[in-house]
Every structure is written in C-alpha cells, then in structure tokens.
Design a protein around this motif. Structure first.
Motif, PDB file in Angstrom:
ATOM      1  N   LEU A  14      96.070 -69.226   8.750  1.00 43.30           N
ATOM      2  CA  LEU A  14      96.898 -70.427   8.761  1.00 43.30           C
ATOM      3  C   LEU A  14      97.143 -70.896   7.330  1.00 43.30           C
ATOM      4  CD1 LEU A  14      94.933 -72.447  11.487  1.00 43.30           C
ATOM      5  CD2 LEU A  14      97.034 -71.127  11.843  1.00 43.30           C
ATOM      6  N   PRO A  15      98.251 -71.578   7.073  1.00 44.55           N
ATOM      7  CA  PRO A  15      98.398 -72.240   5.766  1.00 44.55           C
ATOM      8  C   PRO A  15      97.252 -73.230   5.578  1.00 44.55           C
ATOM      9  CG  PRO A  15     100.484 -72.229   6.961  1.00 44.55           C
ATOM     10  CD  PRO A  15      99.436 -71.779   7.937  1.00 44.55           C
ATOM     11  N   LEU A  16      96.561 -73.141   4.452  1.00 44.27           N
ATOM     12  CA  LEU A  16      95.385 -73.977   4.208  1.00 44.27           C
ATOM     13  C   LEU A  16      95.679 -74.905   3.030  1.00 44.27           C
ATOM     14  CD1 LEU A  16      92.494 -74.336   5.332  1.00 44.27           C
ATOM     15  CD2 LEU A  16      91.712 -72.821   3.518  1.00 44.27           C
ATOM     16  N   ASP A  17      95.853 -76.180   3.315  1.00 48.60           N
ATOM     17  CA  ASP A  17      96.176 -77.189   2.305  1.00 48.60           C
ATOM     18  C   ASP A  17      95.042 -78.202   2.289  1.00 48.60           C
ATOM     19  OD1 ASP A  17      97.128 -79.385   0.866  1.00 48.60           O
ATOM     20  OD2 ASP A  17      99.194 -79.112   1.539  1.00 48.60           O
ATOM     21  N   VAL A  18      94.170 -78.109   1.294  1.00 52.84           N
ATOM     22  CA  VAL A  18      92.994 -78.982   1.280  1.00 52.84           C
ATOM     23  C   VAL A  18      93.382 -80.444   1.102  1.00 52.84           C
ATOM     24  CG1 VAL A  18      91.422 -77.166   0.512  1.00 52.84           C
ATOM     25  CG2 VAL A  18      92.621 -78.563  -1.201  1.00 52.84           C
ATOM     26  N   GLN A  19      94.497 -80.697   0.439  1.00 55.35           N
ATOM     27  CA  GLN A  19      94.921 -82.088   0.291  1.00 55.35           C
ATOM     28  C   GLN A  19      95.371 -82.665   1.628  1.00 55.35           C
ATOM     29  OE1 GLN A  19      97.010 -83.209  -3.430  1.00 55.35           O
ATOM     30  NE2 GLN A  19      97.171 -81.007  -3.813  1.00 55.35           N
ATOM     31  N   ALA A  20      96.061 -81.864   2.417  1.00 60.17           N
ATOM     32  CA  ALA A  20      96.508 -82.336   3.731  1.00 60.17           C
ATOM     33  C   ALA A  20      95.331 -82.479   4.691  1.00 60.17           C
ATOM     34  CB  ALA A  20      97.539 -81.375   4.305  1.00 60.17           C
ATOM     35  N   LEU A  21      94.339 -81.592   4.581  1.00 56.15           N
ATOM     36  CA  LEU A  21      93.178 -81.690   5.461  1.00 56.15           C
ATOM     37  C   LEU A  21      92.398 -82.975   5.215  1.00 56.15           C
ATOM     38  CD1 LEU A  21      91.822 -78.018   5.384  1.00 56.15           C
ATOM     39  CD2 LEU A  21      93.161 -79.106   7.183  1.00 56.15           C
ATOM     40  N   GLY A  22      92.297 -83.376   3.964  1.00 55.99           N
ATOM     41  CA  GLY A  22      91.680 -84.653   3.639  1.00 55.99           C
ATOM     42  C   GLY A  22      90.169 -84.667   3.595  1.00 55.99           C
ATOM     43  N   ALA A  23      89.521 -83.502   3.741  1.00 54.39           N
ATOM     44  CA  ALA A  23      88.062 -83.449   3.763  1.00 54.39           C
ATOM     45  C   ALA A  23      87.498 -83.521   2.351  1.00 54.39           C
ATOM     46  CB  ALA A  23      87.596 -82.175   4.456  1.00 54.39           C
ATOM     47  N   ASP A  24      86.172 -83.617   2.266  1.00 55.18           N
ATOM     48  CA  ASP A  24      85.493 -83.630   0.970  1.00 55.18           C
ATOM     49  C   ASP A  24      85.144 -82.222   0.499  1.00 55.18           C
ATOM     50  OD1 ASP A  24      85.153 -86.580   0.557  1.00 55.18           O
ATOM     51  OD2 ASP A  24      84.118 -86.370   2.474  1.00 55.18           O
ATOM     52  N   PHE A  25      84.836 -81.329   1.447  1.00 52.13           N
ATOM     53  CA  PHE A  25      84.490 -79.951   1.131  1.00 52.13           C
ATOM     54  C   PHE A  25      85.164 -79.022   2.138  1.00 52.13           C
ATOM     55  CE2 PHE A  25      80.760 -82.489  -0.127  1.00 52.13           C
ATOM     56  CZ  PHE A  25      80.617 -82.121  -1.459  1.00 52.13           C
ATOM     57  N   VAL A  26      85.578 -77.840   1.663  1.00 48.47           N
ATOM     58  CA  VAL A  26      86.115 -76.792   2.533  1.00 48.47           C
ATOM     59  C   VAL A  26      85.516 -75.466   2.068  1.00 48.47           C
ATOM     60  CG1 VAL A  26      88.164 -75.572   3.336  1.00 48.47           C
ATOM     61  CG2 VAL A  26      88.274 -78.044   2.928  1.00 48.47           C
ATOM     62  N   ALA A  27      84.949 -74.718   3.008  1.00 46.45           N
ATOM     63  CA  ALA A  27      84.334 -73.425   2.692  1.00 46.45           C
ATOM     64  C   ALA A  27      85.086 -72.304   3.393  1.00 46.45           C
ATOM     65  CB  ALA A  27      82.869 -73.418   3.132  1.00 46.45           C
ATOM     66  N   PHE A  28      85.244 -71.170   2.692  1.00 46.94           N
ATOM     67  CA  PHE A  28      85.800 -69.974   3.324  1.00 46.94           C
ATOM     68  C   PHE A  28      85.314 -68.749   2.576  1.00 46.94           C
ATOM     69  CE2 PHE A  28      88.934 -71.805   0.469  1.00 46.94           C
ATOM     70  CZ  PHE A  28      89.457 -70.751  -0.248  1.00 46.94           C
ATOM     71  N   THR A  29      85.614 -67.567   3.139  1.00 50.11           N
ATOM     72  CA  THR A  29      85.023 -66.335   2.614  1.00 50.11           C
ATOM     73  C   THR A  29      86.088 -65.282   2.374  1.00 50.11           C
ATOM     74  OG1 THR A  29      83.196 -64.783   2.955  1.00 50.11           O
ATOM     75  CG2 THR A  29      84.543 -65.299   4.870  1.00 50.11           C
ATOM     76  N   GLY A  30      85.868 -64.429   1.392  1.00 49.39           N
ATOM     77  CA  GLY A  30      86.874 -63.449   0.998  1.00 49.39           C
ATOM     78  C   GLY A  30      87.040 -62.298   1.958  1.00 49.39           C
ATOM     79  N   HIS A  31      85.945 -61.843   2.569  1.00 46.87           N
ATOM     80  CA  HIS A  31      86.024 -60.586   3.329  1.00 46.87           C
ATOM     81  C   HIS A  31      86.797 -60.731   4.632  1.00 46.87           C
ATOM     82  CE1 HIS A  31      82.978 -61.148   6.623  1.00 46.87           C
ATOM     83  NE2 HIS A  31      82.567 -62.104   5.801  1.00 46.87           N
ATOM     84  N   LYS A  32      87.015 -61.955   5.098  1.00 50.11           N
ATOM     85  CA  LYS A  32      87.812 -62.152   6.307  1.00 50.11           C
ATOM     86  C   LYS A  32      89.294 -62.325   5.988  1.00 50.11           C
ATOM     87  CE  LYS A  32      83.965 -64.419   8.726  1.00 50.11           C
ATOM     88  NZ  LYS A  32      83.534 -63.285   9.561  1.00 50.11           N
ATOM     89  N   MET A  33      89.628 -62.494   4.715  1.00 54.55           N
ATOM     90  CA  MET A  33      91.024 -62.689   4.319  1.00 54.55           C
ATOM     91  C   MET A  33      91.514 -61.534   3.451  1.00 54.55           C
ATOM     92  SD  MET A  33      90.404 -66.039   1.873  1.00 54.55           S
ATOM     93  CE  MET A  33      92.021 -66.018   1.114  1.00 54.55           C
ATOM     94  N   TYR A  34      91.092 -60.311   3.859  1.00 56.40           N
ATOM     95  CA  TYR A  34      91.590 -59.060   3.288  1.00 56.40           C
ATOM     96  C   TYR A  34      91.097 -58.821   1.865  1.00 56.40           C
ATOM     97  CZ  TYR A  34      94.385 -60.133   7.321  1.00 56.40           C
ATOM     98  OH  TYR A  34      94.755 -60.511   8.597  1.00 56.40           O
ATOM     99  N   GLY A  35      90.075 -59.567   1.464  1.00 54.65           N
ATOM    100  CA  GLY A  35      89.436 -59.364   0.173  1.00 54.65           C
ATOM    101  C   GLY A  35      88.100 -58.670   0.339  1.00 54.65           C
TER     102      GLY A  35
END
Length: 419
Positions: A218-239
């Motif tokens: 999905l498009p991931l826009d941390v400003q639109a989400l409005g949270a304090d922290f966002v975590a994600f990982t490279g190996h699930k996004m083709y890295g």
C-alpha cells in the motif's frame, strides 16, 4: 487490469523461472518473505565488489562511497514513506528489532534526563490488538512486566476486523502506548489507522504501527497516518533480509533514550559519563547493515518506479479474484474478512479434517509455495478455534493463473484425503 505489466515484472525475478518437483514454481508466500528482483541482487553484489567499506568512520575513497550509498538509502526510504525529515529514518535489523527498540528505549526512560513523557508505571496501560504478530505483542508484554503497567488488547470480531466500539472503551486516560498492526499478516485485515491514532492522541498516548505487511503493498505516508512510530522490514518489500526501518517523529526520537550502546551512537564518551548523538545515529550502534540498506534502497527505487497505487490496485484485484474462487471449494473456511474491502493480499484458510501442514506439503508437491502454522499470530488462531491455518499471500508478480493453480491444488488435496 491495472497499470502493472505483471509478465514483465516476473522476468525481473530470476527465482520465478525455477521448477519445483518438476513443475513451475508458484510462489504464494510473499507475506513470509518476498522474492528479490535482479536489480536488488545486482546492487548488493556491486556494493561488495566495488565499494565495500565501513560507514561514517573512514575518509578514504571506499569509506566515502560506502557512507554515501548508505545515506542515500536513508533518503530513498524517507521519500518512500513521505517522512518530513530524513533523520527520522532509523535502520534496524527487521521490524521485530524496530518494535523492541521502542519498547526497550521507553524502559530506559526511568534514568534518562528529559524523558519524563516516556515513563510508565503500575497505574498505566499498554494496548495492542488481538490480531498482532508476536513481534508486536511480546515486546509490550515485557515492557508491562518491567514497569508494572497493565497489558490490554482490542478484540476482533467473527469477520477478522476490530470491534469498533472497543477502541473508545479500551483506550482510555490510563493508556500510555497503543501498538497495532496496519495490515494483519494472519487475516489480511487493513485496520482503521486514523481512527485508532485519533483516539490515542485524545488521551495523550503514544502510537506505534507495525507496517510490515502494508509497506510492500500500500502507499505508506507516515504523515497521513499520524502515528509516533512506524516499523517495517526490507525482506517483505522485495529487498534483502537483515534490514528493517523504524520511522519516528523527530521530536519524539530526540527525547527517546538509546536502546543499544556502542560506536557511532555517541557524541562524547568519558569514563565518568557519555553524551549521545542525535537521531537517527543514537539508535544505530555499531557497524550497521550497510549492503542490506543499499539493497533496500534499490528495492524502494523498484517499487517507486512501479507506483504504489498501481501495486495496491493490482493486489486488490487479485484478492477480489481469489476470495470467491477459494470460497467455492466445498468446506473451505476463510479466516479473515470475507470481502476485499479494507483487506490485503493475504488469505488464510482451513479445510475440514486436514491439518494445514499437510495441505501446505501436498501443495508443494504441485510446485505451490504457501505457509502453514499460526503465522506468529497465535492469539488469532485461538480466537477462531483453530490450531493453525494455511496461508496464501500475493505480491506484485502474482497472477490469476497462479490463483487458479492454488484452487486446483486445494481441490486435489481434498480429493486425496477423501480417498
């Protein structure tokens, strides 16, 4: 169909040309780990072959090139998630480490000057959801044990969605942290982020989002989400494996105590005390995952070129195609939302009288790779009264032909057990 040329994309992934057990590979396990395009493989090889050196330590040419490549990757990730400040991007080993980083840094607030906002005690509460991956449950349980805080959760309904009324009931004036998944790895559910964040903010709680399953899809826009922290990982996004990301609002990161101590996370060290570097380096002790971060930058470039809106639309169409196709298999039970509305490209299911591991093993004999188990989300299985599920998960390279192969394979498994 969408703007993605899926056949062209498939040619970018060399592993998809493999055969397994003498038949073409049908890879439907991207929620577990995604495959890697050739450009990511080439980028990592190029780094090690021509630019390998440690970062932020040497003034020689290789050191400068390595540092530039590493920091360029930070810029790419910041742009990918629309971070307002590149220094809000902290490289970690994976999502689990990113979430633990926040939890353990908050633990250190008891002795860290100026970190009063993070201090948690027996009168406070930590909230997660019933659909969380273990990586977004266990760190908060441990924090609750260390601090005496109460651990609570938002329940899920029979369709695999949050019970809406619980948001205002469970998140209250005692809540200090709300940690929740953006898209469930076990159910495919896409949660109402803004609704949860708004409630948490109204009571002064910090919000932590596990975006491991949403960042690739999905498009991931941390400003639109409005949270304090966002975590994600490279190996699930083709890295590559071995690299993840913690995004945090800079004002929050700047007050957060360090997690690990070591080289490069300091300003000055004296035998009587230490002062710490500003974010992000405060949270990147020691030699980082340099080549992996550079490889993640290449994966971000690849996804950006495709367009995340196109990626989301393609996978939404796959889910709309797969749900009725699988539901047509007699006796098959889908665990999770029955429609494609607010649902990601992950479908878990059970077959009556057949263990999910047997389903997965027999599908593998037909070249179809799926995952079986509780998917590191055992509370979900407990909620629905199953020991485990079989899970098919899609990616940018998945086709409707592969979904048809899955449905045929499931039918064949049923027939084999009926005999």
């Amino acid at each position: 169909m969408t703007g993605l040329d899926v056949e062209a994309i498939r040619k970018d992934f060399p592993i998809l040309a493999r055969e397994v057990h003498g038949v073409p590979l049908v890879y439907l396990d991207s929620a577990n780990t995604s495959q890697k395009p050739q450009v990511v493989l080439d980028t990592i090889t190029e780094f090690y072959a021509r630019h390998n050196a440690n970062v932020a330590r040497a003034v020689h040419t290789l050191g400068s090139e390595a540092t530039t490549a590493f920091e360029n990757a930070r810029d790419k990730v910041a742009a990918f998630v629309n971070a307002p400040n590149r220094d809000e991007i902290v490289f970690t080993k994976n999502s689990s480490e990113a979430l633990n980083l926040v939890a353990y840094s908050i633990s250190n607030a008891t002795t860290f000057p100026g970190a009063d906002r993070f201090r948690i005690g027996p009168e406070d509460e930590i909230v997660v959801t019933e659909m969380e991956h273990h990586s977004n449950i266990v760190p908060w349980q441990l924090l609750a044990q260390r601090t005496g805080a109460t651990f609570r959760w938002l329940p899920i309904d029979d369709d695999g969605r949050l019970v809406e009324s619980s948001i205002d009931e469970v998140i209250n004036e005692r809540t200090k942290i709300v940690a929740f998944v953006h898209q469930s790895n076990a159910l495919g559910t896409v949660n109402p982020v803004q609704r949860i964040v708004a409630r948490a903010k109204s009571v002064g709680a910090l919000t932590v989002i596990d975006a491991s399953q949403s960042a690739p899809h999905l498009p991931l826009d941390v400003q639109a989400l409005g949270a304090d922290f966002v975590a994600f990982t490279g190996h699930k996004m083709y890295g590559p494996t071995g690299v993840g990301v913690l995004w945090g609002r800079y004002d929050v990161l700047a007050e957060l105590p360090p997690f690990l101590g070591g080289g490069e996370m300091i300003e000055t060290v004296d035998l009587t005390g230490t002062t710490y570097a500003p974010p992000p380096h405060r949270f990147e002790a020691g030699t980082p995952m340099i080549a992996e971060a550079v490889g993640l930058g290449a994966a971000v470039d690849y996804l950006t070129a495709l367009g995340m809106d196109n990626v989301a639309a393609h996978e939404h169409e796959l889910v709309e195609y797969a749900l009725p196709s699988l539901a047509a298999v007699e006796g098959l039970r889908i665990i999770g939302p029955p429609t494609a509305v607010d649902r990601g490209a992950t479908i878990a299911f059970t077959l009556p009288g057949i263990h999910p591991h047997d389903v997965a093993q027999l599908l593998d004999e037909h070249g179809i790779a799926v995952r079986a188990g509780h998917h590191c989300a055992r509370p979900v299985c407990v909620r629905y009264g199953v020991a485990a599920t079989t899970r098919a998960s899609f990616g940018i390279y998945t086709t409707t032909d592969e979904i048809d192969a899955l449905v045929r394979g499931v039918q064949q498994v049923k027939e084999m057990f009926s005999r």
